[in-house]
Design an enzyme around this catalytic site. Structure first.
Site, PDB file in Angstrom:
ATOM      1  N   ASP A   1      13.168   9.405  13.572  1.00 47.91           N
ATOM      2  CA  ASP A   1      12.188  10.082  12.716  1.00 47.91           C
ATOM      3  C   ASP A   1      11.400  11.074  13.568  1.00 47.91           C
ATOM      4  O   ASP A   1      10.545  10.676  14.360  1.00 47.91           O
ATOM      5  CB  ASP A   1      11.269   9.037  12.082  1.00 47.91           C
ATOM      6  CG  ASP A   1      10.080   9.655  11.353  1.00 47.91           C
ATOM      7  OD1 ASP A   1      10.214  10.789  10.856  1.00 47.91           O
ATOM      8  OD2 ASP A   1       9.018   8.996  11.286  1.00 47.91           O
ATOM      9  N   ILE A   2      11.695  12.373  13.414  1.00 44.67           N
ATOM     10  CA  ILE A   2      11.031  13.423  14.184  1.00 44.67           C
ATOM     11  C   ILE A   2       9.810  13.891  13.396  1.00 44.67           C
ATOM     12  O   ILE A   2       9.941  14.495  12.324  1.00 44.67           O
ATOM     13  CB  ILE A   2      11.978  14.609  14.447  1.00 44.67           C
ATOM     14  CG1 ILE A   2      13.271  14.122  15.118  1.00 44.67           C
ATOM     15  CG2 ILE A   2      11.301  15.661  15.316  1.00 44.67           C
ATOM     16  CD1 ILE A   2      14.350  15.180  15.199  1.00 44.67           C
ATOM     17  N   GLY A   3       8.619  13.601  13.913  1.00 43.43           N
ATOM     18  CA  GLY A   3       7.387  13.944  13.217  1.00 43.43           C
ATOM     19  C   GLY A   3       6.731  15.193  13.759  1.00 43.43           C
ATOM     20  O   GLY A   3       7.306  15.927  14.580  1.00 43.43           O
ATOM     21  N   ASN A   4       5.490  15.434  13.330  1.00 43.58           N
ATOM     22  CA  ASN A   4       4.757  16.614  13.771  1.00 43.58           C
ATOM     23  C   ASN A   4       4.314  16.513  15.225  1.00 43.58           C
ATOM     24  O   ASN A   4       4.213  17.519  15.922  1.00 43.58           O
ATOM     25  CB  ASN A   4       3.531  16.831  12.877  1.00 43.58           C
ATOM     26  CG  ASN A   4       3.899  17.310  11.490  1.00 43.58           C
ATOM     27  OD1 ASN A   4       4.463  18.380  11.329  1.00 43.58           O
ATOM     28  ND2 ASN A   4       3.583  16.520  10.477  1.00 43.58           N
TER      29      ASN A   4
ATOM     30  N   LYS B   1       9.851   8.921  16.590  1.00 43.97           N
ATOM     31  CA  LYS B   1      10.033   7.473  16.603  1.00 43.97           C
ATOM     32  C   LYS B   1      11.509   7.166  16.394  1.00 43.97           C
ATOM     33  O   LYS B   1      12.208   7.902  15.697  1.00 43.97           O
ATOM     34  CB  LYS B   1       9.215   6.820  15.481  1.00 43.97           C
ATOM     35  CG  LYS B   1       7.722   7.038  15.585  1.00 43.97           C
ATOM     36  CD  LYS B   1       7.007   6.463  14.366  1.00 43.97           C
ATOM     37  CE  LYS B   1       5.509   6.755  14.406  1.00 43.97           C
ATOM     38  NZ  LYS B   1       4.831   6.278  13.179  1.00 43.97           N
TER      39      LYS B   1
ATOM     40  N   ASP C   1      10.009  12.059   5.612  1.00 44.23           N
ATOM     41  CA  ASP C   1       9.290  10.835   5.951  1.00 44.23           C
ATOM     42  C   ASP C   1       8.716  10.172   4.709  1.00 44.23           C
ATOM     43  O   ASP C   1       8.659   8.939   4.614  1.00 44.23           O
ATOM     44  CB  ASP C   1       8.185  11.116   6.971  1.00 44.23           C
ATOM     45  CG  ASP C   1       7.233  12.231   6.534  1.00 44.23           C
ATOM     46  OD1 ASP C   1       7.599  13.041   5.642  1.00 44.23           O
ATOM     47  OD2 ASP C   1       6.133  12.319   7.097  1.00 44.23           O
TER      48      ASP C   1
ATOM     49  N   ASP D   1       0.875   6.817   4.278  1.00 44.28           N
ATOM     50  CA  ASP D   1       1.292   7.124   5.645  1.00 44.28           C
ATOM     51  C   ASP D   1       0.162   7.934   6.272  1.00 44.28           C
ATOM     52  O   ASP D   1      -0.043   9.105   5.950  1.00 44.28           O
ATOM     53  CB  ASP D   1       2.599   7.912   5.641  1.00 44.28           C
ATOM     54  CG  ASP D   1       3.221   8.013   7.033  1.00 44.28           C
ATOM     55  OD1 ASP D   1       2.481   7.898   8.029  1.00 44.28           O
ATOM     56  OD2 ASP D   1       4.442   8.218   7.124  1.00 44.28           O
TER      57      ASP D   1
ATOM     58  N   THR E   1     -26.154  14.924  13.354  1.00 35.44           N
ATOM     59  CA  THR E   1     -25.033  15.733  12.866  1.00 35.44           C
ATOM     60  C   THR E   1     -23.707  15.059  13.182  1.00 35.44           C
ATOM     61  O   THR E   1     -22.793  15.025  12.348  1.00 35.44           O
ATOM     62  CB  THR E   1     -25.078  17.134  13.493  1.00 35.44           C
ATOM     63  OG1 THR E   1     -26.284  17.784  13.062  1.00 35.44           O
ATOM     64  CG2 THR E   1     -23.882  17.975  13.055  1.00 35.44           C
TER      65      THR E   1
END
Length: 240
Positions: free
Chosen positions: A7-10, A14, A94, A115, A171
């Site tokens: 699983d290639i994410g941003n 994984k 995903d 997610d 703040t």
């Protein structure tokens, strides 16, 4: 012989290695497609599935040794669920993998999947195995960065720990309240709305910020970090 789901994410990649019987026996994480772990390079896999929300999958595909089928998850890939999304070609891989994983782990149940990563997505798959769609919003880190980037004087606040004030008295505290308490309220609102819509709802969390939401959301929540990998493997099995 084992199979692998990637699983290639941003922000990183994984992977999960599955036994011949379908059990997840190893999983890991790496950054950069030129940094494949040795355990992916030094063995041949019976089958593999690669999915990406951003980058090309070709560099990884070319470095894997696969004796059988190598599947790249796209809008044209056959799924073990019915997809009701109106624009499947724009649906994040995903998201559909997470929904497939939920339906596989909780058959004949209405499932709501969150997610919580770079973005926070929610996806609903009903008890008949029909993926209905969901929503996308900025993740926690993205919200903190946006407040700093798109204003002149608001500081960049880091999320340190899981505690946050309801009423900020500085703040920085106000930003933490707005981002953290606000996002918790957002997810609780979705859970309430889907609970009213779908009986016997199962709520599942995955993603890097799942632990934060697990300790702050109302009701019973299942945290399954490997949900997307399980869904990818289920899709792979459906296509072999």
């Amino acid at each position: 012989m084992r199979s692998v789901a990637i699983d290639i994410g941003n922000t990183g990649t994984k992977y999960g290695i599955f036994s011949e019987e379908g059990a997840l026996v190893r999983q890991g994480y790496f950054e950069g497609q030129d940094q494949l772990p040795e355990e992916l390079l030094n063995q041949a896999f019976a089958h593999a599935i690669v999915a990406s929300v951003a980058q090309s999958t070709q560099p990884i595909q070319q470095r894997l040794s696969v004796t059988g089928k190598l599947v790249e998850l796209t809008a044209q890939t056959a799924l073990p669920v019915s997809n009701r999304y109106k624009t499947p070609q724009t649906l994040g891989v995903d998201r559909i993998a997470g929904a497939v994983g939920a339906s596989y782990l909780f058959p004949n149940r209405n499932c709501l999947v969150f997610d919580a990563g770079t973005c926070i997505t929610h996806d609903f798959i009903d008890s008949e195995g029909c993926y209905q769609g969901g929503g996308i919003s900025p993740g926690l880190t993205m919200k903190f960065k946006a407040l700093h980037t798109f204003t002149q004087r608001l500081p960049l606040v880091q999320r340190t720990g899981d505690a946050f004030p309801l009423t900020g008295q500085t703040t920085e505290e106000s930003i933490r309240s707005g981002v953290l308490a606000g996002t918790v309220a957002e997810l609780n609102g979705f859970i309430q709305a889907y609970t009213e819509k779908a009986a016997d709802l199962v709520v599942i969390l995955c993603g890097g910020d799942a632990g934060f939401f697990e300790s702050n959301l109302k009701g019973r929540i299942f945290v399954i970090p490997e949900l997307v990998l399980i869904g990818l493997h289920r899709i792979l099995t459906h296509n072999v």
